[in-house]
Design an enzyme around this catalytic site. Structure first.
Site, PDB file in Angstrom:
ATOM      1  N   GLU A   1      31.396  43.694  40.214  1.00 47.08           N
ATOM      2  CA  GLU A   1      31.101  42.373  40.968  1.00 47.08           C
ATOM      3  C   GLU A   1      30.025  41.339  39.949  1.00 47.08           C
ATOM      4  OE1 GLU A   1      32.447  41.266  43.434  1.00 47.08           O
ATOM      5  OE2 GLU A   1      33.348  43.001  44.242  1.00 47.08           O
TER       6      GLU A   1
ATOM      7  N   ARG B   1      44.456  38.002  42.539  1.00 47.13           N
ATOM      8  CA  ARG B   1      43.721  39.154  42.311  1.00 47.13           C
ATOM      9  C   ARG B   1      44.679  40.216  41.456  1.00 47.13           C
ATOM     10  NH1 ARG B   1      41.516  43.332  41.742  1.00 47.13           N
ATOM     11  NH2 ARG B   1      39.773  44.170  43.038  1.00 47.13           N
TER      12      ARG B   1
ATOM     13  N   ARG C   1      45.230  36.085  48.945  1.00 44.88           N
ATOM     14  CA  ARG C   1      45.299  35.968  47.366  1.00 44.88           C
ATOM     15  C   ARG C   1      46.562  36.491  46.803  1.00 44.88           C
ATOM     16  NH1 ARG C   1      39.372  38.902  45.696  1.00 44.88           N
ATOM     17  NH2 ARG C   1      40.636  40.476  47.103  1.00 44.88           N
TER      18      ARG C   1
END
Length: 280
Positions: free
Chosen positions: A91, A83, A133
């Site tokens: 998105e 990330r 992440r």
């Protein structure tokens, strides 16, 4: 008798250990001297200790990219998700979320940048998020900082969450330039600022609102800037040190940037960093 060479050796060992175990950020080292003249060094601040300024050292690690998931997320060849730190892009459509304007443009730009699939990752204080992440600044072999370039091109917006503050000032500057030039998302109607009186649960995702905070309310975990009976912003007390005195916001026109939540007919926006509060 106090041995200065021994003390210096101890300092070098302390610095070396801190740098190899915490490579992605500056380590705080404190020097203290007792009544006998004995000098010690520690990463803990005690009464009378003096902080020694150490240079910030950022290590970058080469990785191979398997694919681009969206505008701010990569998947490495080893399967790990990365990330991009300090930013957020709209998105793309998935089984969990509807697509947002600008999401596909950010993903396409990032895919184009990663044609050779090699990147260097630079980490900050927190290396993983709650989804496990990797959190990283992503650089191309030629030194291009992709997190920063996404902001410069108006493909995303600043999303700083302490303690990961590396490059925060440069990010805010890049975002301001893109906004002034009306690039990317800053030209889209969905991302224009609206009065807080128009706040609604129909407005999903990241939004911008303008209002005037009137009062402050302190609770155990958060401090609230109250705009009216229905709307507030909340700031975790652990993050207060990153902000100016909160009462300086009172009575002033303020743009708030973030995600809205609703509970018991009241709207709240969680703010992590002062970059999300713009005085107008």
């Amino acid at each position: 008798m106090n041995n200065p060479h021994k003390n210096y050796y101890r300092l070098y060992l302390t610095i070396f250990f801190c740098l190899i175990t915490q490579p992605a950020f500056s380590t705080e080292i404190f020097r203290s001297e007792d009544a006998t003249g004995s000098i010690t060094y520690s990463d803990k601040a005690i009464d009378g200790a003096r902080q020694i300024k150490l240079p910030s050292r950022a290590y970058r690690h080469l990785h191979q990219v398997k694919k681009v998931y969206d505008g701010d997320t990569l998947i490495l060849k080893n399967g790990q998700r990365v990330r991009l730190l300090g930013i957020n892009t709209p998105e793309i459509e998935s089984r969990h979320r509807a697509k947002e304007p600008g999401g596909l443009a950010a993903k396409a730009w990032l895919e184009n940048q990663l044609a050779n699939r090699k990147v260097y990752l630079e980490f900050d204080l927190e290396k993983h998020d709650k989804y496990n992440r990797l959190l990283a600044h992503v650089f191309l072999p030629d030194g291009k900082h992709l997190n920063l370039e996404l902001l410069r091109n108006g493909l995303g917006f600043v999303s700083i969450i302490p303690p990961n503050l590396r490059h925060a000032d440069h990010f805010s500057q890049a975002q301001n330039q893109a906004e002034q030039k009306n690039l990317g998302i800053w030209a889209l109607p969905e991302y224009q600022a609206h009065p807080l009186s128009k706040i609604s649960t129909d407005h999903k995702g990241w939004r911008r609102y303008i209002g005037i905070p009137r009062t402050i309310q302190h609770k155990r975990r958060f401090t609230y800037l109250i705009f009216n009976d229905q709307v507030n912003i909340r700031i975790a007390k652990d993050h207060h040190r990153h902000f100016p005195e909160l009462d300086t916001y009172l009575g002033k026109t303020l743009e708030v940037r973030g995600w809205t939540s609703r509970r018991n007919k009241k709207f709240s926006i969680l703010v992590h960093h002062p970059s999300a509060l713009i005085l107008r």
